[in-house]
Write a protein that holds these residues in place. Structure first.
Motif, short mmCIF file in Angstrom:
data_model
loop_
_atom_site.label_atom_id
_atom_site.label_comp_id
_atom_site.label_asym_id
_atom_site.label_seq_id
_atom_site.Cartn_x
_atom_site.Cartn_y
_atom_site.Cartn_z
N ARG A 262 0.82 -1.21 0.00
CA ARG A 262 0.00 0.00 0.00
C ARG A 262 0.86 1.27 0.00
O ARG A 262 0.64 2.19 -0.78
CB ARG A 262 -0.90 0.02 1.24
N PHE A 263 1.84 1.29 0.88
CA PHE A 263 2.65 2.50 1.06
C PHE A 263 3.42 2.88 -0.19
O PHE A 263 3.42 4.03 -0.62
CB PHE A 263 3.61 2.30 2.23
N ASN B 46 7.00 3.80 -8.92
CA ASN B 46 7.68 4.38 -7.77
C ASN B 46 8.88 3.51 -7.42
O ASN B 46 8.79 2.28 -7.45
CB ASN B 46 6.74 4.44 -6.56
N GLU B 47 9.99 4.15 -7.11
CA GLU B 47 11.21 3.44 -6.74
C GLU B 47 11.68 3.92 -5.37
O GLU B 47 11.29 5.00 -4.91
CB GLU B 47 12.32 3.70 -7.77
N HIS B 48 12.53 3.13 -4.74
CA HIS B 48 13.14 3.57 -3.48
C HIS B 48 14.49 4.21 -3.76
O HIS B 48 15.10 4.00 -4.81
CB HIS B 48 13.33 2.37 -2.54
N LYS B 49 14.96 5.00 -2.82
CA LYS B 49 16.29 5.59 -2.94
C LYS B 49 17.34 4.52 -2.63
O LYS B 49 17.07 3.57 -1.88
CB LYS B 49 16.42 6.78 -2.00
N PRO C 233 8.93 7.65 -1.84
CA PRO C 233 9.13 7.10 -3.19
C PRO C 233 9.72 8.12 -4.15
O PRO C 233 9.43 9.30 -4.07
CB PRO C 233 7.71 6.69 -3.62
N VAL C 234 10.53 7.62 -5.08
CA VAL C 234 11.01 8.42 -6.20
C VAL C 234 10.09 8.09 -7.37
O VAL C 234 10.09 6.98 -7.88
CB VAL C 234 12.47 8.07 -6.55
N ILE D 105 3.00 0.76 -8.85
CA ILE D 105 2.51 1.24 -10.15
C ILE D 105 1.37 2.22 -9.86
O ILE D 105 0.19 1.86 -9.88
CB ILE D 105 2.00 0.08 -11.04
N PRO D 106 1.70 3.49 -9.58
CA PRO D 106 0.69 4.42 -9.06
C PRO D 106 -0.47 4.71 -10.02
O PRO D 106 -1.59 4.94 -9.57
CB PRO D 106 1.49 5.70 -8.78
#
Length: 497
Positions: A361-362, A482-485, A475-476, A366-367
């Motif tokens: 969820r967080f 969305n990706e993580h740093k 998220p980036v 795929i927004p």
């Protein structure tokens, strides 16, 4: 000649504007299109949309135009669904009408009308039904899917143990793990992480995972016909898919030579047997090109999304050590440290289940959701959406709805727990989308996430290399996902109890 040339250009522009406005307003039958911002001829709303942060752009537009509105990506009309009610009404209540795959120009070209992900109609129904049957947890070859995942977690744990607690970036390792699980399902066997063929396969998947997030890919989405003739990094995607297809073709050839129809070993065997059964049917959808495309899709769709979710989950657990500790307490109580986690354990581990749901969820991987298309002219509330119109169901607007998930920008497993600590389901939980086109690999992804995360926390305590307060889990965003740093962690072996 000069005045004539200027006049011609002027006329072309005028005609283009008229055609565009005519197409924009023309709707068969009674009714009207959902409202939306004014679009320019040819470029649509390109100048008004920030492709790097599309979810927020669409949220702003929904405040102006409502939960159902229209935008134009180049000359392509797109109806956006924003919020739980609009998404559910379309994808679930009108599932058949909203059950087609929308245009995805980059992947439309690579798919060439075959496979499962991008096809529609009877072909899609048959192939999806076959794939779901073949990918079920049990009944494929000598090992179940669960056993294949458990086998791979042993190699994962050993690799983490070899880091000896030193700072380590888990990104590539988790890609290896997830890719190998798919290799075991599709090819019937796993690869050593240093195997030359496997390294090549991973590099192609990694490159094709990054390229769709680039500006070039965004431009291709807006102007596919034009961008076909423009050199640039987006052309690399098509070259990489050809290489992946050749890799699969070699494996299929090896399988054909050793095929035993009475004992299918994997997805390729099952597909070859189906091809043989339908060889006299000229209308059959089970052909060699389709087999190769299905295998490529399994790799492309499954490897990047699941590995990113797993890695993002580890980053979140580094940020909140108290959550990691509570998961480990539940693992110790239900599983212990002397056997591998199994899916049968999940029902007895409500907190761990809630943490995994909250990870999905967080991060909202795929927004915008995978695009849909309507199969017929369809009425949605007071609007009429013409057949073939592309639909964007904005999943972020559902997964971050503050009515269902208070303070949605905060990570909180309590979103999926009731007052007694039991797991609580939510209709708003749709990271894999909903309706007819819900993600084919949802069951596999859920299984991987539970078994891999619990195996890691069963054997290791994860420590960040910086203060947890300094970790940024925001998220980036890109046009696609969305990706993580980037981050590193220390995997410290737990003492056996």
């Amino acid at each position: 000649m000069e005045p004539l040339g200027a006049t011609t250009v002027f006329l072309v522009i005028c005609v283009s504007c008229l055609l565009f406005l005519s197409a924009r307003r023309k709707t068969p039958g009674s009714g009207k299109l959902p409202p939306g911002p004014v679009a320019f001829p040819l470029i649509g709303n390109m100048l008004q949309l920030n492709a790097k942060n599309m979810p927020q752009e669409l949220e702003q537009l929904s405040r102006t135009y409502g939960p159902i509105f229209t935008i134009y990506l180049g000359s392509e009309r797109v109806v956006v669904l924003h919020g739980y009610e609009a998404v559910k009404e379309a994808l679930v209540d009108l599932a058949e009408a909203f059950g087609a795959r929308g245009s995805i120009p980059l992947f439309d070209k690579t798919g060439k009308g075959t496979g499962i992900t991008l096809t529609n109609g009877e072909q899609w129904k048959e192939l999806r039904r076959f794939a779901l049957t073949t990918l079920r947890n049990y009944g494929m070859g000598k090992k179940s899917v669960e056993e294949r995942i458990q086998e791979e977690t042993h190699f994962l744990v050993e690799r983490l143990r070899n880091t000896q607690g030193r700072p380590y970036d888990t990104s590539l390792l988790l890609i290896h793990v997830v890719a190998n699980i798919i290799c075991a399902i599709v090819f019937g066997d796993r690869f050593d992480y240093e195997d030359e063929n496997f390294v090549t396969l991973i590099s192609l998947i990694l490159e094709n995972g990054k390229l769709p997030q680039s500006l070039w890919a965004v431009l291709y989405t807006f102007f596919p016909t034009l961008m076909d003739y423009v050199p640039g990094p987006h052309q690399k995607i098509f070259q990489n898919v050809l290489k992946l297809r050749r890799f699969v073709q070699e494996r299929v050839k090896m399988h054909r030579e050793s095929l035993d129809p009475n004992c299918p070993r994997d997805f390729i065997d099952a597909f070859l047997i189906k091809m043989d059964e339908e060889r006299m049917n000229s209308q059959s959808h089970f052909k060699m090109g389709t087999l190769c495309q299905c295998a490529v899709e399994l790799f492309m769709a499954g490897t990047g999304t699941t590995s990113t979710t797993l890695n993002y989950g580890l980053l979140i657990l580094l940020k909140y050590p108290e959550i990691q500790e509570k998961v480990q307490e539940e693992i110790d109580r239900v599983i212990g440290q002397n056997r591998s986690p199994s899916m049968a354990d999940r029902s007895q581990m409500p907190y761990t289940d809630a943490v995994i749901h909250e990870i999905h969820r967080f991060i909202t991987l795929i927004p915008l959701g995978a695009s849909r298309a309507v199969t017929r002219d369809v009425h949605l509330r007071q609007f009429l959406i013409p057949k073939g119109t592309t639909i964007y169901p904005v999943l972020r607007s559902v997964l971050h709805d503050s009515r269902e998930f208070p303070n949605p920008e905060q990570f909180n497993p309590g979103h999926f727990l009731d007052a007694n600590g039991a797991f609580k389901k939510s209709d708003y939980f749709m990271p894999f989308s909903a309706g007819k086109r819900v993600c084919l690999g949802e069951g596999l992804a859920r299984m991987e996430l539970f078994l891999v995360l619990t195996a890691i926390l069963q054997h290791f305590t994860l420590k960040p290399v910086v203060d947890p307060n300094d970790l940024d889990i925001t998220p980036v965003s890109s046009f696609v996902s969305n990706e993580h740093k980037p981050f590193q962690l220390c995997a410290l072996p737990r003492e056996r109890q």
